[in-house]
Design an enzyme around this catalytic site. Structure first.
Site, PDB file in Angstrom:
ATOM      1  N   GLU A  53      -9.359 -10.934  -7.486  1.00 32.23           N
ATOM      2  CA  GLU A  53      -8.444  -9.797  -7.360  1.00 32.23           C
ATOM      3  C   GLU A  53      -7.332  -9.857  -8.404  1.00 32.23           C
ATOM      4  OE1 GLU A  53      -7.382  -9.853  -3.213  1.00 32.23           O
ATOM      5  OE2 GLU A  53      -9.359  -9.133  -2.588  1.00 32.23           O
ATOM      6  N   LYS A  92       0.830  -1.204   0.000  1.00 30.13           N
ATOM      7  CA  LYS A  92       0.000   0.000   0.000  1.00 30.13           C
ATOM      8  C   LYS A  92       0.875   1.270   0.000  1.00 30.13           C
ATOM      9  CE  LYS A  92      -3.707  -2.388   2.533  1.00 30.13           C
ATOM     10  NZ  LYS A  92      -4.642  -2.319   3.691  1.00 30.13           N
ATOM     11  N   TYR A 130     -12.080  -2.822  -3.059  1.00 24.31           N
ATOM     12  CA  TYR A 130     -12.605  -2.818  -1.693  1.00 24.31           C
ATOM     13  C   TYR A 130     -14.138  -2.797  -1.667  1.00 24.31           C
ATOM     14  CZ  TYR A 130      -7.997  -2.328   0.469  1.00 24.31           C
ATOM     15  OH  TYR A 130      -6.714  -2.548   0.909  1.00 24.31           O
ATOM     16  N   ASN A 173      -1.807  -0.135   7.369  1.00 24.74           N
ATOM     17  CA  ASN A 173      -1.305  -1.485   7.680  1.00 24.74           C
ATOM     18  C   ASN A 173      -0.486  -2.129   6.554  1.00 24.74           C
ATOM     19  OD1 ASN A 173      -3.350  -2.228   5.999  1.00 24.74           O
ATOM     20  ND2 ASN A 173      -4.546  -3.335   7.540  1.00 24.74           N
ATOM     21  N   HIS A 195      -1.795  -5.440   1.451  1.00 30.84           N
ATOM     22  CA  HIS A 195      -3.031  -6.213   1.262  1.00 30.84           C
ATOM     23  C   HIS A 195      -2.687  -7.615   0.797  1.00 30.84           C
ATOM     24  CE1 HIS A 195      -6.979  -7.442  -0.232  1.00 30.84           C
ATOM     25  NE2 HIS A 195      -6.319  -7.946  -1.256  1.00 30.84           N
TER      26      HIS A 195
HETATM   27  P1  DAT Z   1      -7.439  -7.177   5.633  1.00 29.05           P
HETATM   28  O1  DAT Z   1      -6.674  -6.108   4.918  1.00 29.05           O
HETATM   29  O2  DAT Z   1      -6.630  -7.767   6.784  1.00 29.05           O
HETATM   30  O3  DAT Z   1      -7.984  -8.252   4.718  1.00 29.05           O
HETATM   31  P2  DAT Z   1     -10.163  -6.194   5.834  1.00 29.05           P
HETATM   32  O4  DAT Z   1     -10.425  -6.869   4.531  1.00 29.05           O
HETATM   33  O5  DAT Z   1     -11.091  -6.475   6.969  1.00 29.05           O
HETATM   34  O6  DAT Z   1      -8.683  -6.476   6.350  1.00 29.05           O
HETATM   35  O7  DAT Z   1     -10.155  -4.621   5.620  1.00 29.05           O
HETATM   36  C1  DAT Z   1      -9.559  -4.060   4.467  1.00 29.05           C
HETATM   37  C2  DAT Z   1      -8.785  -2.838   4.870  1.00 29.05           C
HETATM   38  O8  DAT Z   1      -9.674  -1.838   5.357  1.00 29.05           O
HETATM   39  C3  DAT Z   1      -7.787  -3.064   6.016  1.00 29.05           C
HETATM   40  O9  DAT Z   1      -6.560  -3.590   5.564  1.00 29.05           O
HETATM   41  C4  DAT Z   1      -7.658  -1.684   6.576  1.00 29.05           C
HETATM   42  C5  DAT Z   1      -9.048  -1.110   6.398  1.00 29.05           C
HETATM   43  N1  DAT Z   1      -9.853  -1.305   7.620  1.00 29.05           N
HETATM   44  C6  DAT Z   1     -10.399  -2.446   8.064  1.00 29.05           C
HETATM   45  N2  DAT Z   1     -11.051  -2.280   9.216  1.00 29.05           N
HETATM   46  C7  DAT Z   1     -10.907  -0.955   9.530  1.00 29.05           C
HETATM   47  C8  DAT Z   1     -11.318  -0.141  10.592  1.00 29.05           C
HETATM   48  N3  DAT Z   1     -12.055  -0.626  11.596  1.00 29.05           N
HETATM   49  N4  DAT Z   1     -10.977   1.168  10.562  1.00 29.05           N
HETATM   50  C9  DAT Z   1     -10.244   1.677   9.556  1.00 29.05           C
HETATM   51  N5  DAT Z   1      -9.812   0.955   8.501  1.00 29.05           N
HETATM   52  C10 DAT Z   1     -10.137  -0.336   8.492  1.00 29.05           C
HETATM   53 MG    MG Z   2      -9.461  -8.207   3.299  1.00 29.98          MG
END
Ligand code: DAT
Ligand code: MG
Length: 149
Positions: free
Chosen positions: A126, A9, A49, A112, A115
């Site tokens: 994807e 990212k 997303y 974080n 991805h």
């Molecule tokens: P991952 O990236 O571990 O698959 P995810 O698919 O649940 O996690 O979410 C996608 C992204 O969205 C994640 O990397 C960061 C953002 N995100 C997730 N939960 C969040 C939250 N509670 N607040 C802010 N950003 C969030």
């Molecule tokens: Mg995810």
């Protein structure tokens, strides 16, 4: 052989972590089959997303992903989808184990670093969203017999 979609990212790129991150997957033994350094069009970020469209963080997430370049990649290997998720660590870096990318290098969920596809169906979707078939290279490392029985 399984394939997964990984993306460094904007925060990972801006912080100079590209080689550190790619190195972890290389050293593990996975095979890089596609990679591009790119600015992410808003429409692509929204599609990628899409599952989070209704979440309160969606707009901020799309703003973030489109704010600066990313490294989009496809990696191949045995169990690479689940294995890459383990190497990446929990979504919230505060909860990610030491030794994982997010656990070692990140602080907050909104930054974080990387991805990774979470399952075979999302990996397939994807990869197709981010890459054309011509952008993926099928090849075999000469280390194959030293990586697999
Ligand atoms: P991952 O990236 O571990 O698959 P995810 O698919 O649940 O996690 O979410 C996608 C992204 O969205 C994640 O990397 C960061 C953002 N995100 C997730 N939960 C969040 C939250 N509670 N607040 C802010 N950003 C969030
Ligand atoms: Mg995810």
């Amino acid at each position: 052989m399984e394939r997964t979609f990984l993306m460094i990212k904007p925060d990972g790129v801006q912080r100079g972590l590209i080689s550190e991150i790619i190195g972890r997957f290389e050293k593990k033994g996975f095979t890089l089959v596609g990679m591009k350094f790119m600015a992410v069009p808003r429409e692509l970020a929204e599609k990628h997303y899409g599952v989070h469209r209704e979440r309160p963080f969606f707009a901020g997430l799309v703003d973030f992903i489109t704010s600066s370049p990313v490294v989009a990649m496809v990696w191949e290997g045995e169990d690479v989808i689940a294995s890459a998720r383990k190497i990446i660590g929990a979504t919230k870096p505060q909860e990610a184990d030491p030794g994982t990318i997010r656990g070692d290098l990140g602080l907050t969920v909104g930054r974080n670093i990387i991805h990774g596809s979470d399952a075979p169906d999302t990996a397939e979707a994807e990869i197709a969203l981010w890459f054309t078939a011509a952008e993926l290279v099928s090849w075999k490392t000469s280390a194959t017999s030293w990586l697999y029985e």
